[in-house]
Design an enzyme around this catalytic site. Structure first.
Site, mmCIF file in Angstrom:
data_model
loop_
_atom_site.group_PDB
_atom_site.id
_atom_site.type_symbol
_atom_site.label_atom_id
_atom_site.label_comp_id
_atom_site.label_asym_id
_atom_site.label_seq_id
_atom_site.Cartn_x
_atom_site.Cartn_y
_atom_site.Cartn_z
ATOM 1 N N HIS A 1 56.404 25.933 75.669
ATOM 2 C CA HIS A 1 55.116 25.326 75.282
ATOM 3 C C HIS A 1 54.127 26.409 74.844
ATOM 4 C CE1 HIS A 1 56.351 21.324 76.445
ATOM 5 N NE2 HIS A 1 56.820 21.812 77.575
ATOM 6 N N ASP B 1 49.505 14.480 79.966
ATOM 7 C CA ASP B 1 49.790 15.849 79.496
ATOM 8 C C ASP B 1 49.379 16.045 78.039
ATOM 9 O OD1 ASP B 1 51.814 14.169 78.600
ATOM 10 O OD2 ASP B 1 53.365 15.691 78.716
ATOM 11 N N TYR C 1 61.752 25.937 78.712
ATOM 12 C CA TYR C 1 60.533 25.343 78.158
ATOM 13 C C TYR C 1 59.515 26.483 78.035
ATOM 14 C CZ TYR C 1 62.018 20.540 79.396
ATOM 15 O OH TYR C 1 62.669 19.336 79.497
ATOM 16 N N ARG D 1 62.769 22.675 90.272
ATOM 17 C CA ARG D 1 63.981 22.471 89.474
ATOM 18 C C ARG D 1 64.699 23.812 89.281
ATOM 19 N NH1 ARG D 1 61.295 19.521 84.423
ATOM 20 N NH2 ARG D 1 59.655 20.919 85.040
ATOM 21 N N LYS E 1 60.851 26.446 83.544
ATOM 22 C CA LYS E 1 59.470 26.575 83.078
ATOM 23 C C LYS E 1 59.270 27.881 82.327
ATOM 24 C CE LYS E 1 56.633 23.927 83.825
ATOM 25 N NZ LYS E 1 56.335 22.691 83.062
ATOM 26 N N GLU F 1 61.630 22.666 74.137
ATOM 27 C CA GLU F 1 60.828 21.559 73.599
ATOM 28 C C GLU F 1 60.870 21.464 72.081
ATOM 29 O OE1 GLU F 1 59.601 24.170 75.165
ATOM 30 O OE2 GLU F 1 57.985 25.071 74.018
HETATM 31 N N1 LIG Z 1 53.172 13.099 83.050
HETATM 32 C C1 LIG Z 1 54.419 13.526 82.964
HETATM 33 O O1 LIG Z 1 54.971 14.077 83.925
HETATM 34 C C2 LIG Z 1 55.195 13.308 81.704
HETATM 35 C C3 LIG Z 1 56.590 13.457 81.691
HETATM 36 C C4 LIG Z 1 57.281 13.176 80.510
HETATM 37 C C5 LIG Z 1 56.574 12.776 79.362
HETATM 38 N N2 LIG Z 1 55.206 12.664 79.416
HETATM 39 C C6 LIG Z 1 54.389 12.236 78.264
HETATM 40 O O2 LIG Z 1 54.526 10.836 78.060
HETATM 41 C C7 LIG Z 1 54.109 10.530 76.737
HETATM 42 C C8 LIG Z 1 55.115 9.585 76.082
HETATM 43 O O3 LIG Z 1 56.348 10.292 75.888
HETATM 44 P P1 LIG Z 1 57.604 9.595 75.195
HETATM 45 O O4 LIG Z 1 58.743 10.538 75.362
HETATM 46 O O5 LIG Z 1 57.747 8.217 75.627
HETATM 47 O O6 LIG Z 1 57.155 9.596 73.656
HETATM 48 P P2 LIG Z 1 57.809 8.741 72.471
HETATM 49 O O7 LIG Z 1 57.483 9.460 71.215
HETATM 50 O O8 LIG Z 1 59.225 8.403 72.783
HETATM 51 O O9 LIG Z 1 56.989 7.347 72.515
HETATM 52 C C9 LIG Z 1 55.642 7.235 72.189
HETATM 53 C C10 LIG Z 1 55.409 5.824 71.648
HETATM 54 O O10 LIG Z 1 53.994 5.630 71.520
HETATM 55 C C11 LIG Z 1 53.832 4.748 70.435
HETATM 56 N N3 LIG Z 1 52.441 4.718 70.008
HETATM 57 C C12 LIG Z 1 51.727 5.594 69.262
HETATM 58 N N4 LIG Z 1 50.453 5.172 69.121
HETATM 59 C C13 LIG Z 1 50.352 4.003 69.827
HETATM 60 C C14 LIG Z 1 49.300 3.063 70.065
HETATM 61 N N5 LIG Z 1 48.082 3.240 69.539
HETATM 62 N N6 LIG Z 1 49.569 1.990 70.823
HETATM 63 C C15 LIG Z 1 50.788 1.766 71.356
HETATM 64 N N7 LIG Z 1 51.835 2.623 71.151
HETATM 65 C C16 LIG Z 1 51.608 3.706 70.389
HETATM 66 C C17 LIG Z 1 54.797 5.291 69.383
HETATM 67 O O11 LIG Z 1 55.056 4.338 68.359
HETATM 68 C C18 LIG Z 1 56.020 5.594 70.258
HETATM 69 O O12 LIG Z 1 56.911 4.484 70.300
HETATM 70 C C19 LIG Z 1 53.983 11.888 76.027
HETATM 71 O O13 LIG Z 1 52.626 12.274 76.012
HETATM 72 C C20 LIG Z 1 54.765 12.818 76.927
HETATM 73 O O14 LIG Z 1 54.339 14.163 76.810
HETATM 74 C C21 LIG Z 1 54.522 12.940 80.563
#
Ligand SMILES: NC(=O)c1ccc[n+]([C@@H]2O[C@H](COP(=O)([O-])OP(=O)(O)OC[C@H]3O[C@@H](n4cnc5c(N)ncnc54)[C@H](O)[C@@H]3O)[C@@H](O)[C@H]2O)c1
Length: 370
Positions: A96, A270, A94, A15, A75, A118
């Site tokens: 972190h 993550d 970012y 990126r 990054k 972030e």
């Molecule tokens: N792997 C990757 O490349 C990548 C990229 C972007 C985001 N992410 C990760 O994805 C995850 C989700 O991000 P997001 O932006 O959607 O977060 P978000 O805060 O928008 O959504 C999280 C949701 O999880 C729900 N939740 C909490 N506990 C729960 C449970 N026990 N059961 C069901 N739902 C529950 C919350 O109510 C909320 O609606 C984060 O860990 C983020 O860091 C990973």
């Protein structure tokens, strides 16, 4: 202001923090932009496009850091960049910090001003510079899941949308935030039979209003999850509890209740993952199989689609970049609470408490510097 755009040098990071369109906006606002040669190549923007937008191309990263008052990146700086960052230089990227002590110490020593994407935060507590990457990852989760459901890749051999006379695949999405909603939308669009679970009833009400009829909303609890996994073909982990490790909603023992060839895409990897058996994988080697269940757990999913990710990220960052360039960080952060929340380090002082706490370092409230 003099703005510098270095090329990202972290492994596999394609990126770039400003597009030629972003450079045009900065030039229109009276700023000067220096771009490191080939900085945009990985995202599909070449030096000529940056030049046409009004930027000056510099051959080396050292020259970009040496001349710029503000560095805009994607990054966190890596070790070879630490020594290039100067006192009073504004670095907007970012970081972190809380997961990286050497970086935190190096930025304190640099005496630069570190504004972290972030932690820029809106009044409603949403994180506008994290949202775009969640959107990308949520949509990608279905693309990847559909792919790994194919037999030659270890999946059950089921087409997500089915065909006339054959039922579609069942998709279970755990977490109905940004990632989960985008995943549910994509799966529904492909014709799958989708269930999305969350612990927030207001959120489920909202999702039930906006998502199409082939998405069911179900309260997230261990009983409902245990029932749903038995017939799900693709399960997406999209749970987040801010500031905490993700809870293990699917344990090792539960894999035996799944059909062979079920695909798990744990986007929350993550944050430790919401599926116990997930461990971070890379784009080079994205999956592994346990008990016949395919696990996809890439920790930086948006990295595979740098063109989309760069545009999505810069759509969100550019208004802040322009504000910082127009007003300087001090006035911009005095006037704008969202940006102020992004301040993590100012001239050798940690001003974001969770970062100081993470490493038992001294903390000084941001108000002392505004
Ligand atoms: N792997 C990757 O490349 C990548 C990229 C972007 C985001 N992410 C990760 O994805 C995850 C989700 O991000 P997001 O932006 O959607 O977060 P978000 O805060 O928008 O959504 C999280 C949701 O999880 C729900 N939740 C909490 N506990 C729960 C449970 N026990 N059961 C069901 N739902 C529950 C919350 O109510 C909320 O609606 C984060 O860990 C983020 O860091 C990973």
């Amino acid at each position: 202001m003099i703005v510098g755009l270095p090329k990202e040098i972290k492994n596999n990071e394609n990126r770039v923090a400003l597009t030629p369109g972003g450079v045009t906006e900065l030039i229109k606002n009276g700023h000067t932009v220096y771009v490191q040669a080939s900085a945009g190549n990985g995202s599909g923007f070449n030096d000529e496009e940056y030049k046409s937008a009004g930027a000056t191309i510099l051959p080396t990263i050292e020259e970009v850091y040496a001349i710029a008052e503000m560095i805009v990146k994607v990054k966190e700086p890596i070790e070879s960049e630490y020594k290039l960052i100067k006192p009073n230089q504004l670095v907007f990227t970012y970081f972190h910090f809380a997961s990286h002590e050497p970086l935190t110490k190096a930025m304190v020593e640099s005496k630069a001003v570190c504004l972290a994407y972030e932690t820029v935060e809106k009044k409603d507590r949403s994180l506008p510079l994290l949202v775009p990457m969640s959107e990308v990852a949520g949509r990608m989760a279905i693309q990847k899941g559909a792919n790994y459901l194919e037999k030659p890749l270890g999946g059950r051999g089921i087409l997500l949308g089915g065909v006339a006379g054959v039922a579609p695949a069942k998709v279970l999405v755990l977490g109905g935030g940004i990632v989960g909603t985008e995943a549910a939308k994509m799966a529904a669009g492909l014709g799958a039979d989708v269930t999305i679970m969350d612990i927030s009833l207001p959120r489920l009400r909202y999702l039930s209003d906006i998502l199409p009829a082939n998405v069911k909303t179900v309260m997230s609890n261990s009983y409902n999850i245990a029932q749903a996994i038995k017939s799900s073909n693709l399960i997406v982990g999209a749970v987040l509890i801010p500031g905490a490790k993700a809870p293990h909603l699917i344990t090792r023992a539960m894999l035996k209740d799944m059909q062979p060839g079920t695909v798990l895409v744990d986007v929350a990897v993550d944050q430790g993952g919401c599926i116990e058996t997930c461990k971070p994988t890379t784009h080079e080697n994205p999956t592994f199989v346990i008990d016949g269940v395919v696990h996809y757990c890439v920790a930086n999913m948006p990295g595979a689609v740098p063109y989309t990710s760069t545009l999505a990220l810069t759509n969100a960052t550019l208004p802040y970049v322009i504000k910082l360039a127009n007003q300087g960080w001090l006035t911009a952060c005095q006037n704008d609470e969202e940006l102020r929340k992004g301040l993590n380090v100012i001239n050798g002082n940690i001003v974001y408490k969770p970062v100081a706490d993470a490493f038992n370092m001294s903390y000084s409230p941001v108000e002392n510097y505004l």
